[in-house]
Design a protein around this motif. Structure first.
Motif, short mmCIF file in Angstrom:
data_model
loop_
_atom_site.label_atom_id
_atom_site.label_comp_id
_atom_site.label_asym_id
_atom_site.label_seq_id
_atom_site.Cartn_x
_atom_site.Cartn_y
_atom_site.Cartn_z
N LEU A 41 54.71 44.79 25.62
CA LEU A 41 54.21 45.62 24.52
C LEU A 41 52.69 45.63 24.48
CD1 LEU A 41 56.74 44.50 21.77
CD2 LEU A 41 56.43 46.86 22.57
N LEU A 42 52.08 44.48 24.76
CA LEU A 42 50.63 44.36 24.64
C LEU A 42 49.88 45.04 25.78
CD1 LEU A 42 50.53 40.67 23.38
CD2 LEU A 42 49.95 42.72 22.05
N LYS A 43 50.60 45.60 26.72
CA LYS A 43 49.96 46.43 27.75
C LYS A 43 49.50 47.75 27.17
CE LYS A 43 52.59 44.35 31.54
NZ LYS A 43 53.66 44.56 32.56
N HIS A 44 49.90 48.05 25.95
CA HIS A 44 49.59 49.32 25.30
C HIS A 44 48.59 49.05 24.17
CE1 HIS A 44 52.96 51.02 27.57
NE2 HIS A 44 53.52 49.84 27.35
N GLU B 249 48.87 32.20 27.51
CA GLU B 249 47.94 33.29 27.83
C GLU B 249 48.30 34.55 27.05
OE1 GLU B 249 46.55 35.90 31.75
OE2 GLU B 249 47.58 33.98 32.02
N ILE B 250 49.58 34.85 26.96
CA ILE B 250 50.02 36.00 26.17
C ILE B 250 49.63 35.81 24.71
CG2 ILE B 250 52.04 37.30 25.37
CD1 ILE B 250 53.42 36.42 28.03
N ALA B 251 49.82 34.60 24.21
CA ALA B 251 49.54 34.31 22.79
C ALA B 251 48.05 34.44 22.47
CB ALA B 251 50.03 32.92 22.43
N ARG B 252 47.18 34.37 23.48
CA ARG B 252 45.74 34.51 23.23
C ARG B 252 45.28 35.95 23.14
NH1 ARG B 252 45.53 29.65 26.44
NH2 ARG B 252 45.49 30.84 28.38
N HIS B 253 46.18 36.90 23.38
CA HIS B 253 45.81 38.32 23.31
C HIS B 253 45.35 38.64 21.88
CE1 HIS B 253 46.09 42.69 23.51
NE2 HIS B 253 46.21 42.59 24.83
N ARG C 107 50.41 46.41 18.01
CA ARG C 107 50.09 45.15 17.33
C ARG C 107 51.40 44.39 17.16
NH1 ARG C 107 46.30 47.45 18.66
NH2 ARG C 107 44.38 47.94 17.53
N VAL C 108 51.42 43.16 17.61
CA VAL C 108 52.66 42.36 17.61
C VAL C 108 52.51 41.18 16.66
CG1 VAL C 108 54.20 40.89 18.98
CG2 VAL C 108 53.29 43.02 19.96
N ILE D 202 51.15 34.80 15.97
CA ILE D 202 52.42 34.07 15.91
C ILE D 202 52.45 33.27 14.63
CG2 ILE D 202 53.89 32.36 17.03
CD1 ILE D 202 52.68 33.13 19.70
N LEU D 203 53.40 33.56 13.77
CA LEU D 203 53.55 32.88 12.49
C LEU D 203 54.63 31.81 12.63
CD1 LEU D 203 53.42 35.94 10.06
CD2 LEU D 203 51.53 34.52 10.88
#
Length: 497
Positions: A137-140, A178-182, A144-145, A187-188
């Motif tokens: 999803l974050l490639k777009h 690494e994904i979480a640092r986008h 916002r996730v 992340i809650l």
């Protein structure tokens, strides 16, 4: 010498798309990808370029000349997956499309039409399927996730389900971190759907909700005595030694000299291996300190892993068996239990290799205690005991010969199962949320804005990396719906209590 894929293989197929010569199979578009126990490098076409090494998130690929002794068998395992090529043939054509993404994801530039400038997506859960979905999803740029995780730490089974001594497998958390640092993801933690925020609130605050809650319960073993003291699920033990907060009080009774594990999948082998491991070797791992102290004081001398079917139907994977056979674990098989099973009559090379390795193990001397014994062809019919478990009565599968294995601890390890999610249609027979290719459906119709991925989508099958292609499919459909204007318009995002 060609590169070799080893036990840590997570199956996410990143290596497939890094390889310039198409030497790694099965690929995600081949029919056996979803059921393969690992991926395999063809030694006759590998050009030893090393592109796959950097692509692998768990460090499972090494040059053949650098294979450690305990992983030496994997050179033959990789080669054995491929038939000998004819001298003038190229078995697989060299690829020209190897830089394509993992799944048919809509490219960012193609998102248009009715897609909003800011696409807000909620993901419930933070395990592998959730993080792979977030990555896609974050490639777009307009996405916002927000990830909602009920536990105090993220990454699900990678954190709380992978055995602590499988450190290579756990390195996939580097990718997830690494994904979480986008910048477009939050992340809650400690946020439970139904307690801190409702599903309806999530739906009203986001364009789409993607449920990635996994399959958190066990398949029950339905025989008399299963409710006796000293009987518990292997899953609870895995949670206990990994420090899962739900299983802080699930410490098994280790005062007996023998434990029986009913079922022989990889989870059963994990538990048996941890129970019999040298605790000094476990100390530097991620094992929970309380569990380590309990294991140091354990009286267990033998763990019997019992399968209902024969060795040719063993549920554990070949890589896990190799890890037992050639690693520090002490394992044994009674030769009598392999009688009548001939690997030369087995067409599947992976199954034949398992049987051959089991036979090799059976020919070794009985190991020093504590050790693991693999047993086959026994169906459990009753857990014995007066209040506390004292053993398991079995009947020979397909016959009527009975036997009893004395044990003061009995663990059930016959699989995971998804549980119903309030507000989502549940397929009780499959143990999954009803869906078609990740779109949640009710009465045959897709519910706008609701999606699933991972085990709650397909059932508890595959490995960590299998979730990459699975999540790719769901995300592709979510983005297609966004472009078609089929997603609901969100209101104001809820603030968890």
């Amino acid at each position: 010498m060609p590169h070799v894929i080893t036990q840590a293989c997570c199956g996410d197929a990143s290596c497939v798309y890094a390889c310039p010569v198409n030497c790694i199979h099965p690929t995600p578009d081949e029919p056996d990808f979803g059921i393969s126990e690992m991926l395999y490098i063809d030694p006759s076409t590998c050009v030893d370029c090393g592109a796959c090494v950097s692509a692998c998130p768990v460090g499972a690929i090494v040059p053949g000349h650098r294979l450690p002794e305990e992983a030496a068998r994997f050179a033959d395992v990789n080669a054995g997956h491929y038939p000998d090529p004819a001298p003038t043939e190229t078995r697989f054509p060299v690829r020209t499309d190897w830089r394509l993404p993992m799944a048919p994801i809509v490219k960012p530039a193609a998102l248009g039409g009715a897609t909003p400038d800011e696409l807000r997506i909620a993901i419930v859960g933070s395990g592998p399927s959730a993080m792979y979905a977030a990555d896609e999803l974050l490639k777009h740029r307009q996405v916002r996730v927000t990830v909602y995780e009920r536990l105090p730490e993220p990454f699900g089974l990678v954190r709380f389900g992978v055995a602590p001594d499988h450190l290579s497998t756990k390195t996939v958390t580097d990718l997830f971190n690494e994904i979480a640092r986008h910048p477009n993801i939050q992340i809650l933690l400690n946020t439970e759907i139904g307690r801190d925020v409702s599903l309806d609130e999530l739906r009203s605050a986001h364009h789409a909700v993607l449920w990635a809650g996994g399959a958190p319960t066990d398949r029950p073993l339905q025989i008399p005595g299963v409710d006796r003291e000293g009987v518990q699920s292997a899953t609870s033990v895995v949670g206990w030694y990994n420090g899962h907060p739900d299983f802080a009080y699930a410490a098994p009774d280790l005062s007996a000299e023998r434990a029986v594990v009913i079922g022989n999948g990889n989870v059963a082998l994990d538990v048996a291996r941890i129970f019999t491991a040298d605790t000094d070797r476990l100390a530097p791992t991620t094992i929970d300190p309380t569990a380590l102290a309990a294991l140091r004081a354990s009286n267990l001398r033998e763990v019997v892993v019992v399968a209902r079917r024969g060795p040719e139907h063993a549920a554990f994977t070949l890589p896990e068996l190799i890890g037992l056979a050639d690693g520090p674990a002490r394992v044994w098989v009674d030769p009598a239990e392999l009688s009548g099973v001939d690997a030369t009559n087995i067409d599947d090379p992976t199954v034949a290799a398992k049987v051959n390795l089991l036979r090799e193990i059976s020919q070794r001397s009985k190991p020093a205690e504590p050790f693991i014994r693999l047993s086959f062809g026994l169906t459990p019919v009753e857990i014995l005991g007066d209040g506390h478990a004292s053993g398991v009565r079995f009947v020979k599968t397909g016959g009527d010969e009975e036997s009893v294995i004395d044990a003061g601890l009995v663990l059930t390890a016959i699989g995971y199962r998804g549980r119903p999610v309030p507000g989502l249609p549940f397929d009780d027979e499959k143990g999954t949320v009803a869906n078609v290719a990740g779109r949640v459906v009710e009465n045959g119709e897709a519910i706008p804005g609701l999606y699933v991925t991972g085990w709650i989508k397909r059932g508890p099958t595959g490995f960590i990396g299998t979730n990459k292609t699975d999540s790719g499919e769901t995300v592709a459909n979510l983005l297609a719906d966004a472009e078609a204007g089929a997603l609901p318009r969100p209101g104001t995002a809820p603030v968890p209590a």
